[in-house]
Design an enzyme around this catalytic site. Structure first.
Site, PDB file in Angstrom:
ATOM      1  N   GLU A 149      -2.345  -9.059   3.443  1.00  0.00           N
ATOM      2  CA  GLU A 149      -2.646  -9.512   4.811  1.00  0.00           C
ATOM      3  C   GLU A 149      -4.119  -9.347   5.159  1.00  0.00           C
ATOM      4  O   GLU A 149      -4.562  -9.751   6.226  1.00  0.00           O
ATOM      5  CB  GLU A 149      -1.747  -8.767   5.812  1.00  0.00           C
ATOM      6  N   HIS A 176      -3.809  -5.069  -0.068  1.00  0.00           N
ATOM      7  CA  HIS A 176      -3.347  -5.583   1.219  1.00  0.00           C
ATOM      8  C   HIS A 176      -3.410  -7.104   1.242  1.00  0.00           C
ATOM      9  O   HIS A 176      -4.466  -7.665   1.518  1.00  0.00           O
ATOM     10  CB  HIS A 176      -4.215  -5.028   2.353  1.00  0.00           C
ATOM     11  N   CYS A 207       0.829  -1.199   0.000  1.00  0.00           N
ATOM     12  CA  CYS A 207       0.000   0.000   0.000  1.00  0.00           C
ATOM     13  C   CYS A 207       0.871   1.259   0.000  1.00  0.00           C
ATOM     14  O   CYS A 207       1.604   1.481  -0.945  1.00  0.00           O
ATOM     15  CB  CYS A 207      -1.005  -0.044   1.160  1.00  0.00           C
TER      16      CYS A 207
END
Lengths: 268, 201
Positions: free
Chosen positions: B184, B182, B78
């Site tokens: 994650e 993202h 990001c």
């Protein structure tokens, strides 16, 4: 391919448990937050929202520990709201594993918290939670919205879990929050919350059209059709629901498969 | 076990990156210590927040990052990806790390296309054989949240996503990677990408 519409289960937390009420009252126990969050992760939820409705400030500290435990199981975006008043609160919640914080009462009392939060953490972190009710008594400077039955009203922002009317016009407040740097609006209508009669479409559509940030419709979903209405008629970017998911009436996959057959882009 | 340094510069949600790396089978360390960063098998530059503030907070370890990047695999996530580029126009013009040629630009809102670009969108593999994308089907969904996007030469474009404009949703130059989304926060497919990164380390 396109950005998909999001389905978001919302977990209202009180003293470490998930609860669900009607018109913001009559709370029922709906389970353990970490277990429920993990279940929604498996079902394909696009995000998860935790709203801490714990009444006492002392007990609020438990929320940070709870978010940490849930975030460890959840590889999905997590929004946390309730009792967040300062940038220090925001830091603590983000550090615990949340991606966004939502603010309602604090933002109304101190709108600067939106600008400060956006400056420090980015607009994508700051969600304006806006609880509204219909007000049929005309007032200067408010936005008149037509209702399906032919009548009209303006929508008033309420705070403190729905108990305090503020006299603030919802549309003006949404625009101000956007200007101050809110990255998303989580819109809950007290009119429909917990009724399972569908989202409050007129205000959802009005806020979605008046702003250029994503709007999450919340309050009142009971059927598959209601999700479709929220997205298509209400122009919401995301639909949030609680009891239909917590009590197993619908799974997130049921909702997404239905929406896909009706041409709404979803992540399956 | 591979040691992955997650750079802590005081911004962002490091916990989910930490847990993602752990789940993907490596040993994550959250750190801003240059020695620890230099001794890691891989580096993750996470990031949420504003560009200039991120660069400011990164300045104490800027030299360290510039010296190890390219020798040790690096993954920017990001804002971490955006900071790899030359320059950003977020709140004025600000210099980035210039590890990958390109600029960071603001999305211009269009009707029905809101900013931030927030939610799940697909990635198209511009370099389908890259090891970071092993086992990840083309057009897989990842979670995005950003108001600025990377514009860079095609040679560095690992993935593309279309939102308002077609842009680079992942970049690569040698062992330096960046992803706008993202991993994650992108469920199983995101964890697979982190696992692939560990495989490169």
């Amino acid at each position: 391919m396109a950005l998909t519409r999001r389905i978001i289960p919302c977990l209202d937390l009180k003293d470490g448990r998930v609860v669900k009420g009607t018109h913001f009252e009559d709370l029922r126990d709906a389970g353990d937050p970490v277990e429920l969050a993990a279940r929604y992760n498996e079902q394909g939820a696009d995000e998860v929202v935790f709203l801490d409705i714990t009444a006492s400030k002392e007990k609020r500290k438990t929320i940070v520990e709870l978010i940490s435990r849930a975030a460890d199981q959840l590889f999905l975006p997590l929004t946390v709201g309730g009792g967040i008043n300062t940038t220090a609160d925001i830091t603590a919640i983000l550090r615990a594993g949340a991606d966004k914080v939502s603010m309602n009462t604090a933002a109304v009392q101190n709108p600067k918290i939106i600008s400060e939060g956006a400056a420090a953490f980015g607009t994508q972190c700051i969600v304006l939670a806006m609880d509204v009710r219909r007000n049929y008594i005309p007032q200067d400077g408010t936005t008149e919205i037509s209702l399906p039955d032919g009548s009209s009203c303006w929508y008033e922002v309420v705070t403190h879990g729905g108990s305090r009317p503020t006299g603030i016009d919802a549309i003006l407040w949404a625009k101000e929050a956007e200007e101050r740097g809110a990255g998303e609006i989580l819109l809950t209508s007290m009119e429909t919350d917990g009724t399972k009669e569908g989202f409050d479409i007129p205000i959802t559509e009005a806020v979605a059209s008046a702003t250029n940030i994503p709007v999450v419709a919340s309050g009142g979903v009971g059927t598959l059709e209601h999700f479709y209405e929220g997205f298509v008629t209400g122009k919401a970017d995301a639909c949030l629901a609680a009891s239909v998911f917590h009590f197993g009436e619908l799974t997130i996959r049921d909702v997404k498969e239905y929406l896909a057959t009706r041409g709404v882009p979803v992540r399956l | 076990m591979m040691k992955i340094a997650i750079i802590d510069y005081g911004l962002g949600n490091l916990r989910s990156v930490f847990r993602g790396i752990e789940k993907a089978g490596a040993c994550p360390v959250i750190t801003h210590d240059p020695e620890e960063i230099q001794s890691a098998d891989g580096i993750i530059l996470p990031g949420v927040g504003a560009f200039s503030e991120g660069m400011g907070r990164l300045s104490p370890i800027r030299q360290c990052l510039l010296s190890v990047a390219g020798e040790v695999p690096l993954l920017g996530i990001c804002l971490g990806m955006q900071m790899l580029m030359d320059e950003s126009e977020e709140h004025g013009n600000h210099q980035g790390l210039s590890l990958i040629p390109g600029n960071v630009r603001k999305f211009q809102p269009e009707p029905e296309m809101k900013v931030p670009h927030m939610g799940w969108n697909t990635i198209h593999h511009a370099m389908p054989d890259d090891p970071l994308l092993f086992g990840i089907p083309d057009e897989s969904y990842f979670y995005f949240v950003h108001s600025y996007y990377v514009s860079c030469p095609a040679a560095y474009r690992l993935c593309e996503t279309g939102y308002i404009v077609p842009y680079a949703s992942a970049v690569k130059r040698g062992l330096i990677y960046g992803v706008q989304f993202h991993p994650e926060k992108s469920g199983d497919v995101g964890l697979l990408l982190l696992k692939n990164f560990i495989g490169i380390c």
